[in-house]
Motif scaffolding. Sequence first.
Motif, PDB file in Angstrom:
ATOM      1  N   ARG A  56      -0.700   7.325   9.630  1.00 49.70           N
ATOM      2  CA  ARG A  56      -1.884   6.601   9.157  1.00 49.70           C
ATOM      3  C   ARG A  56      -3.156   7.195   9.752  1.00 49.70           C
ATOM      4  O   ARG A  56      -4.136   7.443   9.028  1.00 49.70           O
TER       5      ARG A  56
ATOM      6  N   LEU B   3       2.277   1.629  -3.619  1.00 52.88           N
ATOM      7  CA  LEU B   3       1.246   2.047  -4.569  1.00 52.88           C
ATOM      8  C   LEU B   3       0.876   3.508  -4.363  1.00 52.88           C
ATOM      9  O   LEU B   3       0.695   4.261  -5.329  1.00 52.88           O
ATOM     10  N   ALA B   4       0.762   3.926  -3.094  1.00 51.75           N
ATOM     11  CA  ALA B   4       0.410   5.320  -2.813  1.00 51.75           C
ATOM     12  C   ALA B   4       1.525   6.269  -3.251  1.00 51.75           C
ATOM     13  O   ALA B   4       1.264   7.335  -3.812  1.00 51.75           O
TER      14      ALA B   4
ATOM     15  N   ARG C 179       5.761   2.175   5.454  1.00 51.13           N
ATOM     16  CA  ARG C 179       5.044   0.894   5.424  1.00 51.13           C
ATOM     17  C   ARG C 179       3.941   0.866   6.467  1.00 51.13           C
ATOM     18  O   ARG C 179       2.803   0.488   6.178  1.00 51.13           O
TER      19      ARG C 179
ATOM     20  N   GLU D 107       0.814   2.823   5.662  1.00 52.42           N
ATOM     21  CA  GLU D 107      -0.081   2.215   4.669  1.00 52.42           C
ATOM     22  C   GLU D 107      -0.580   3.217   3.630  1.00 52.42           C
ATOM     23  O   GLU D 107      -1.743   3.206   3.241  1.00 52.42           O
ATOM     24  N   GLY D 108       0.285   4.107   3.204  1.00 48.37           N
ATOM     25  CA  GLY D 108      -0.086   5.123   2.221  1.00 48.37           C
ATOM     26  C   GLY D 108      -0.330   6.492   2.825  1.00 48.37           C
ATOM     27  O   GLY D 108      -0.382   7.498   2.105  1.00 48.37           O
TER      28      GLY D 108
ATOM     29  N   ASN E  11       0.821  -1.208   0.000  1.00 45.49           N
ATOM     30  CA  ASN E  11       0.000   0.000   0.000  1.00 45.49           C
ATOM     31  C   ASN E  11       0.857   1.262   0.000  1.00 45.49           C
ATOM     32  O   ASN E  11       0.523   2.245  -0.677  1.00 45.49           O
TER      33      ASN E  11
END
Length: 304
Positions: free
Chosen positions: A171, A70-71, A197, A200-201, A67
Amino acid sequence: MSKDPVWPKLPRGGPRPDKRAREAARRAAAHTTPPPQTPDSDESTSARSAPYAAVQRREELRVFGLNASLAAFAARPQDLRKAWLSEARIPLLRELMAWCVKHRLGYRVVADEDLAKLTGSQHHEGVCLQMRRPPELALEEFLASLPANEAACLLWLDGVGNPHNFGAVLRSAAHFGIAAVLLPHDSELALSGAACRVAEGGAEAVPLVRLEAQEQAVEALQRAGFSLAATLPRGGDSLFEAELPPRTVFVLGAEREGMQQSLIERCRQRLSIPGSGRVESLNIASAVAVLLAAFSSRNPSRHR
């Protein structure tokens, strides 16, 4: 260390320098100004000078975790420099691979153990991206970008140093849409692969602001209409009963040491999260989630 590269076959930069050449490069590092990094620099060239490599480590960041990667790619594809991925991640990362091909960036399909070495973690989730580090903002620049009279919540992290806690804070900050995270000028806390990490984005959604001296930072925030609230394990007003102005800065200290007394004294409010008393307090990541949920419930029209 890895399997044959998928794309592209980038030059290796010649033979590895002998020991005397490497020693000379290391000695030169102490006396040579590193050349600036350019977008067209070939990151796979092994003959790069030691000073340049030091600059690269400061200006670039290895983002890992699916995630988070990708972000980062979605938010800043132009900052991608190189990618490593496991074979299992190819179906999910075809767009990223196509970008690498189009822009002549290296990517490699590697084994999980290679990814663990690249990231320093077993929790790489099959992907690692070499990215340019996003810039930190100056406080005055950030405050000038805020729409006038708009509600906004900020987090000031005083003494926080654990990258996993930092990632968890980011997060929660992203989930509740806070405007920024403020970092003291003398803090070593900065974005890292581990923090990305865990976030998570969220690291791509929350600006980081590097403060100057404490007194000047407090004054600038107050001029912009912000009220500072020190968060304490005990002895403060109940978070659930206290007023939370539309422009609030929650100030948090390290879990053991707490925050500086001088900073507590500059805060208009002192808040605590009431609990059963069976444990001393929440950890910083859990406390931030509670604080931001309370703020958001009282400012439902906020859209940051």
